[in-house]
Design a protein around this motif. Structure first.
Motif, PDB file in Angstrom:
ATOM      1  N   UNK A   1      35.636  41.160  36.819  1.00  0.00           N
ATOM      2  CA  UNK A   1      35.088  42.362  37.578  1.00  0.00           C
ATOM      3  C   UNK A   1      35.166  42.021  39.169  1.00  0.00           C
ATOM      4  N   UNK A   2      35.703  43.071  39.655  1.00  0.00           N
ATOM      5  CA  UNK A   2      36.200  42.914  40.939  1.00  0.00           C
ATOM      6  C   UNK A   2      35.732  44.151  41.939  1.00  0.00           C
ATOM      7  N   UNK A   3      36.156  44.270  43.145  1.00  0.00           N
ATOM      8  CA  UNK A   3      35.553  45.393  43.906  1.00  0.00           C
ATOM      9  C   UNK A   3      36.988  46.016  44.503  1.00  0.00           C
ATOM     10  N   UNK A   4      36.810  46.944  45.198  1.00  0.00           N
ATOM     11  CA  UNK A   4      37.959  47.877  45.745  1.00  0.00           C
ATOM     12  C   UNK A   4      38.843  46.687  46.796  1.00  0.00           C
ATOM     13  N   UNK A   5      38.091  46.189  47.351  1.00  0.00           N
ATOM     14  CA  UNK A   5      38.472  45.013  48.581  1.00  0.00           C
ATOM     15  C   UNK A   5      39.285  44.032  47.808  1.00  0.00           C
ATOM     16  N   UNK A   6      38.477  43.576  46.789  1.00  0.00           N
ATOM     17  CA  UNK A   6      39.229  42.430  46.008  1.00  0.00           C
ATOM     18  C   UNK A   6      40.223  42.572  45.134  1.00  0.00           C
ATOM     19  N   UNK A   7      40.660  43.828  44.910  1.00  0.00           N
ATOM     20  CA  UNK A   7      41.293  44.208  43.776  1.00  0.00           C
ATOM     21  C   UNK A   7      42.914  43.618  43.688  1.00  0.00           C
ATOM     22  N   UNK A   8      43.483  43.813  45.009  1.00  0.00           N
ATOM     23  CA  UNK A   8      44.888  42.957  45.026  1.00  0.00           C
ATOM     24  C   UNK A   8      45.004  41.889  44.474  1.00  0.00           C
ATOM     25  N   UNK A   9      43.813  41.058  45.115  1.00  0.00           N
ATOM     26  CA  UNK A   9      43.984  39.494  44.629  1.00  0.00           C
ATOM     27  C   UNK A   9      43.817  39.420  43.174  1.00  0.00           C
ATOM     28  N   UNK A  10      42.760  39.985  42.743  1.00  0.00           N
ATOM     29  CA  UNK A  10      42.300  39.877  41.320  1.00  0.00           C
ATOM     30  C   UNK A  10      43.393  40.176  40.236  1.00  0.00           C
ATOM     31  N   UNK A  11      43.949  41.376  40.538  1.00  0.00           N
ATOM     32  CA  UNK A  11      44.992  41.860  39.580  1.00  0.00           C
ATOM     33  C   UNK A  11      46.122  40.730  39.449  1.00  0.00           C
ATOM     34  N   UNK A  12      46.371  40.085  40.581  1.00  0.00           N
ATOM     35  CA  UNK A  12      47.403  39.365  40.551  1.00  0.00           C
ATOM     36  C   UNK A  12      47.695  38.202  39.473  1.00  0.00           C
ATOM     37  N   UNK A  13      46.412  37.654  39.353  1.00  0.00           N
ATOM     38  CA  UNK A  13      45.967  36.760  38.418  1.00  0.00           C
ATOM     39  C   UNK A  13      46.203  37.011  37.043  1.00  0.00           C
ATOM     40  N   UNK A  14      46.197  38.265  36.798  1.00  0.00           N
ATOM     41  CA  UNK A  14      46.342  38.920  35.362  1.00  0.00           C
ATOM     42  C   UNK A  14      47.940  39.606  34.975  1.00  0.00           C
ATOM     43  N   UNK A  15      48.600  39.283  35.987  1.00  0.00           N
ATOM     44  CA  UNK A  15      49.761  39.977  35.867  1.00  0.00           C
ATOM     45  C   UNK A  15      50.685  38.784  35.878  1.00  0.00           C
ATOM     46  N   UNK A  16      52.005  38.890  34.910  1.00  0.00           N
ATOM     47  CA  UNK A  16      53.192  38.229  34.798  1.00  0.00           C
ATOM     48  C   UNK A  16      54.468  38.897  34.908  1.00  0.00           C
TER      49      UNK A  16
END
Lengths: 380, 171
Positions: B22-37
């Protein structure tokens, strides 16, 4: 060989695999159904939808024709298998398709459409892994949900190792799956048309519903610009909302899963662009080709209310070879005895129906799948 | 007190072994990075008012780029909490391709688009399908097969699915 001897031979060679796989499905089904609060009311609802649809089937067939044609597709109601195959061949020829991908369709098995297409030089590739195993082995399905239920992991490993001669022999289910995916992946990318079945067709929107787990039906549609959906007329339901009880029930009864990985709801022409997988320059939206579809509907099926999940077959003393918990050779072309199997297959039980046109060059083995974790518990 | 649809979704996804963040618009970029290879491809997330810029995800891939990608990021139309399903639309920018021809699919979901039951899901599908002749995939967990003698995660489709929920998009 007498029927009894032949039965014994079949039980010896395939009984263990069928038993193990069948019991796995059954366990999953009981567990999955016990988690469903309104199981009985969903079944009642599903039955009422089917009864209503069968009651006014001629009207619904016309409605499907109207909706699909309005969307830009075609509907062809075939008189019989020969008629259906001729129509399918004409669609394939119109597309000038050299290779047709198929996802699992028992109606197409009954039509023997592979042979009909191969006779005129079209390559047909089964993409469901169970169906592909049988295409490589040149055998017929023994089960309508799990076509290769009679094959154990080691049977399949032997088959692949003998046929493809990989550098490192394949052994685990993960290795076999990865090999099949890579092998089929290349064929998928260069295919011209896709043939699917249909678990349901909605009359109000012309939507084709496909219930799958491997993702091969999705690829069959997404990788080609022409979809041919082959289904009995009894697969028509009046509306999109009528799919709801079936979507909750079908995975549980079929494979003991609460729901399968994918329920595709396709209302062609789909908006997904058709791409050339060798293209390293154009971005997706610029290479859009509108996907069209043809529904070829066979009107020969009789068990019209059936959801074809096979949960009945797994415990039926009539359709299954005794002992009742170990059904053998029960398929849509249900073969309760070896002689019935012979009649259905038109020869000895091991005479394959397919003149396999899968090109089979020796390939190096793939022994790991990125991202796959070993899973020993039921999928869900 | 019964669980909210979001809580219920998180719990179902956990039982499916699908990581959910779960994330917010502000935290999205940081959050998505951890799920992407890498290499990663994606579909623009304009409806969520978030961007994949700076995440290393190519939102305008070629077919060859798609073929070589490990991760595919797409929006989900909505989720079905009690099944852990995400609904992937067929779109001209290729949601179906990006979610299918990859090893890992990352579905991005608006926190307000979580329906509690399959019944509610079909109420919504009925509306969009009848109005606009849509196509969608109800996707639940990774692709799988039992055809090789045992259950294997990852058949033709992704072997791994992640869900990222963006909360507070309407605030």
């Amino acid at each position: 060989m007498s029927d009894a001897d032949e039965l014994r031979a079949l039980m010896n060679s395939e009984g263990a695999a069928v038993g193990q796989n069948t019991r796995g499905f059954n366990r999953g089904r009981y567990e999955s159904v016990s988690r469903l609060r309104d199981y009985e009311s969903l079944k009642t609802e599903a039955r009422a939808i089917k009864e209503d649809a069968i009651e006014r089937l001629p009207e619904l067939v016309e409605q499907v024709r109207h909706t699909v044609e309005e969307n830009g597709g075609t509907v062809y109601v075939a008189e019989d298998a020969v008629d259906a195959n001729e129509y399918i061949r004409s669609v394939v020829d119109d597309r000038d398709a050299q290779r047709v991908l198929k996802s699992k369709s028992m109606t197409s098995e009954e039509l023997e459409v592979n042979e009909a297409l191969e006779a005129s030089g079209t390559e047909v590739v089964e993409t469901d892994l169970g169906e592909w195993v049988l295409q490589v082995a040149d055998e017929s399905p023994s089960h309508i949900v799990a076509p290769a239920i009679h094959k154990s992991r080691s049977d399949i490993a032997d088959l692949f190792n003998e046929t493809f001669e990989p550098d490192e022999p394949l052994e685990t289910a993960e290795e076999l799956t990865a090999f099949a995916r890579d092998f089929l992946g290349e064929l998928v990318e260069e295919a011209d048309a896709g043939m699917t079945g249909a678990n349901f067709i909605t009359a109000d929107t012309g939507t084709i519903a496909l219930v799958t787990s491997e993702g091969n039906a999705r690829k069959t549609v997404a990788a080609t610009d022409t979809q041919i959906a082959v289904a009995g007329v009894e697969k028509i339901v009046p509306s999109v909302e009528d799919l709801h009880p079936f979507v909750e029930l079908i995975g549980r009864s079929g494979t003991g899963q609460d729901i399968t990985s994918y329920v595709s709801l396709l209302t062609p022409p789909v908006e997904t662009p058709t791409v050339d997988f060798t293209d390293d320059e154009r971005r997706f939206p610029n290479s859009t080709v509108t996907t069209g579809s043809s529904i070829s509907s066979s009107s020969t099926t009789v068990a019209w209310r059936c959801g074809r999940t096979t949960s009945c077959v797994r415990r039926c003393t009539v359709s299954a070879v005794r002992p009742a918990r170990t059904p053998v050779r029960t398929s849509s072309r249900s073969a309760a005895t070896p002689s019935a199997a012979r009649r259905i297959r038109g020869g000895s039980p091991r005479v394959g129906r397919r003149a396999s046109r899968v090109s089979i060059p020796p390939r190096s083995s793939t022994t790991s799948v990125p991202g796959v974790r070993a899973v020993s518990t039921p999928v869900r | 007190m019964s669980a909210t649809p979001l809580e219920s979704l998180v719990s179902t996804l956990d039982s499916l072994d699908v990581p959910c963040e779960r994330t917010t618009q502000n935290g999205f970029t940081e959050a998505i990075r951890t799920h992407v290879s890498d290499p990663a491809v994606g579909v623009a997330l304009d409806d969520f008012d978030v961007s994949l810029d700076g995440t290393g995800v190519d939102v305008d891939p070629t077919p060859v780029g798609l073929k070589g990608a490990h991760t595919g990021v797409t929006p989900a139309e909505f989720a079905v909490a009690d099944y852990g399903s995400v609904v992937i639309p067929s779109t001209p920018d290729g949601c179906e391709l990006v979610s299918l021809f990859v090893d890992r699919h990352v579905a991005v979901l608006d926190g307000s688009d979580i329906l509690p039951t399959m019944d509610a899901a079909f109420d919504r599908l009925e509306e969009t399908f009848r109005e606009r002749g849509r196509s969608s995939i109800i996707a639940t967990g990774p692709s799988a097969t039992a055809d090789m003698g045992e259950l294997v995660r990852g058949a033709h489709g992704p072997s791994d699915v992640h869900v990222v929920v963006v909360e507070g998009t309407n605030e």
